[in-house]
Design an enzyme around this catalytic site. Structure first.
Site, short mmCIF file in Angstrom:
data_model
loop_
_atom_site.label_atom_id
_atom_site.label_comp_id
_atom_site.label_asym_id
_atom_site.label_seq_id
_atom_site.Cartn_x
_atom_site.Cartn_y
_atom_site.Cartn_z
N GLY A 182 -0.75 -1.59 -1.98
CA GLY A 182 -1.17 -2.92 -1.31
C GLY A 182 -1.38 -2.77 0.22
N ILE A 186 2.56 -6.93 4.56
CA ILE A 186 3.57 -6.08 4.51
C ILE A 186 3.55 -4.49 4.46
CG2 ILE A 186 5.81 -5.90 2.80
CD1 ILE A 186 5.37 -8.84 2.19
N VAL A 239 -3.56 1.25 -8.74
CA VAL A 239 -2.60 2.15 -9.61
C VAL A 239 -2.49 1.81 -10.92
CG1 VAL A 239 -0.25 2.77 -9.70
CG2 VAL A 239 -1.20 2.47 -7.34
N SER A 266 3.59 -3.93 -2.57
CA SER A 266 3.67 -5.05 -1.71
C SER A 266 1.98 -5.58 -1.75
CB SER A 266 3.90 -4.59 -0.22
OG SER A 266 2.79 -3.49 -0.02
N VAL A 267 2.20 -6.19 -3.23
CA VAL A 267 0.68 -6.77 -3.62
C VAL A 267 0.56 -8.21 -3.47
CG1 VAL A 267 0.18 -4.81 -5.07
CG2 VAL A 267 1.28 -6.90 -5.94
N GLY A 268 1.58 -8.87 -2.83
CA GLY A 268 1.63 -10.25 -2.49
C GLY A 268 2.96 -10.85 -3.02
N ARG A 269 2.95 -12.21 -2.85
CA ARG A 269 4.18 -13.01 -2.97
C ARG A 269 3.68 -14.19 -4.10
NH1 ARG A 269 8.35 -11.32 -0.84
NH2 ARG A 269 9.59 -12.99 -1.06
N ALA A 316 6.12 -17.79 8.17
CA ALA A 316 7.41 -18.46 8.42
C ALA A 316 6.93 -19.67 9.45
CB ALA A 316 8.13 -17.73 9.16
N HIS A 441 -3.89 -13.33 36.11
CA HIS A 441 -4.57 -12.07 36.37
C HIS A 441 -3.60 -11.15 37.07
CE1 HIS A 441 -7.64 -9.05 37.17
NE2 HIS A 441 -6.84 -9.13 38.24
#
Length: 455
Positions: A182, A186, A239, A266-269, A316, A441
């Site tokens: 993923g 994440i 995979v 870590s392919v999502g939630r 969050a 600046h």
């Protein structure tokens, strides 16, 4: 049976922030949290990862100090120390939330909560072995990591060979070769950290690009930066199996066995809605997510939902705003969440930050738009602090009114600059309006103003 004006299920960012706001408005509030206050963000996500990434950033700075005339010899990083420090940071912040809840007069119960029904007094919720009644409910049960149906993956997860965001943050040993399944936020942040501290990293992503919905040009720059550091990206790949110290990857019609000693998935939630009793009161869900409107109301009067559980924007800061919006509407104060202007950040090095439309999303929505990219080298400070930087800012404007539709950045301070761009998008400011804003600046952010004179 104890009665409350408001019962909140979940003590993450949406829940604890809403509890404090509601209590300050005079409501009697109960928060039910089965794990630790702070939720995934504080305990398993935002804060722990940023603690690790800052250590990696300091280490990277030491390794490349000679670019700025500073001599550092023998720089090293102690990963075990980094994890210990991360735990101290989390403990301190969780303790702070507990103190805030106590000071506000919020009742916190550490137990699993389940909605059991509705009575004339409100809604009944069983928390642990005790039943409570709440006139109103706010559901903030959060989300959990998706574990895809890959052959052998669940078995490998049980042995510890495969980890999610939760386990990798407590992993004391640095893997020699980490495969990340993923290429989203994440995955990229963890790839960044472990690459910095010496691990060999391979990122496998099904899409033809990394960083999900990030602007395509910025995605390519980020990928180029990490390829230079040795991270390998396998795109348009998936995979198909996990075995004994290897993953089987399918790409371009062929299979490849990649040996490694740890895998991060870590392919999502996905929203956590199972087991909290939504069916007992008829709360509508779609694809496992609670359906809410822009005021965070659900399909049932008296029940609101905020945070990851509604699936609108799993961030969050979105959860904070949704929780506040829900409480305001409970109190009769009209409020709504402007989902057009929610910024997002990937805390890699360099950072990626964005808000609003990309040119592709604007066109897909039928909005006539134009976009231009500008190098951050228009900023004197950026050049002074980035010997080899290739950062850009891309501005998306509406052709009809020349209003700011989106801002996308890659480079130093992007995470701290993007909130100003979010205000521009929310307020529908025009190019001519931004030209009149006085930026300090020298800053990197003033590139946004400079860009307005070239559009």
């Amino acid at each position: 049976m104890d009665k409350f004006n408001l019962i909140i299920i979940g003590g993450g960012p949406a829940g604890y922030n809403a509890a404090e706001r509601a209590a300050h408005e005079g409501m009697k509030v109960l928060v039910a949290e089965e794990k630790a206050l702070g939720g995934v963000c504080l305990n398993e996500g935002c804060i722990p990862t940023k603690t690790l990434l800052y250590s990696a950033k300091v280490f990277d700075s030491a390794k490349h100090a000679s670019d700025y005339g500073v001599s550092v010899s023998g720089a090293s990083i102690d990963h075990d120390f980094v994890i210990t420090r991360k735990n101290k940071v989390v403990t301190a912040l969780v303790t702070g939330i507990k103190m805030s809840m106590k000071k506000a007069g919020v009742t916190v119960v550490n137990a699993t909560a389940r909605i059991t029904g509705k009575t004339s007094d409100g809604f009944t919720v069983k928390v642990g072995e005790t039943e409570y009644t709440g006139e109103k409910l706010l559901i903030c049960s959060g989300s959990e990591a998706v574990v895809p149906p890959i052959s052998g993956l669940r078995e490998a997860y049980e042995t510890g060979f495969v980890v999610t965001n939760r386990e990798i943050l407590d992993m004391r040993a640095v893997p020699e070769h980490l495969v990340v399944i993923g290429g989203g936020v994440i995955g990229l942040e963890m790839a960044s950290y472990f690459n910095s501290i010496g691990a060999r990293v391979t990122v496998v992503e099904m899409l033809p690009k990394i960083a999900g919905s990030a602007d395509d040009e910025i995605s390519k720059i980020l990928q180029k930066n990490y390829e230079k550091r040795g991270v390998k990206f396998m795109l348009s790949a998936k995979v198909i199996a996990v075995g004994d110290r290897y993953v089987q990857i399918e790409a371009d019609g062929s299979n490849e066995k990649v040996m490694c000693d740890r895998v991060l998935v870590s392919v999502g939630r996905r929203a956590r809605t199972n087991g909290i009793g939504l069916e007992s009161v008829g709360v509508l869900t779609e694809r496992g997510e609670i359906v809410t409107d822009e005021t965070c109301k659900t399909s049932v009067a008296g029940i609101w939902a905020a945070g990851d559980v509604n699936g609108k924007s799993m961030l969050a800061h979105t959860a904070y705003r949704e929780g506040e919006t829900a409480v305001n509407n409970m109190l009769g104060k009209k409020d709504r969440v402007d989902y057009r202007a929610i910024p997002s950040v990937i805390y890699t090095n360099p950072e990626v930050a964005s808000v609003g439309e990309t040119l592709e999303s604007a066109n897909a929505s039928g909005i006539e738009a134009a976009a231009e990219s500008f190098t951050l080298k228009y900023s004197g400070r950026y050049i002074a602090e980035n010997a080899k930087g290739d950062g850009i800012v891309k501005i998306v404007i509406g052709k009809k009114h020349r209003n700011i539709l989106g801002v996308h950045m890659i480079g130093s301070y992007a995470s701290e600059i993007i909130y100003g761009a979010a205000a521009m998008v929310a307020n529908e400011e025009r190019v001519e309006d931004v030209r009149k804003i006085v930026f300090p600046h020298p800053t990197v952010g003033e590139v946004i103003r400079e860009a307005m004179f070239m559009m």
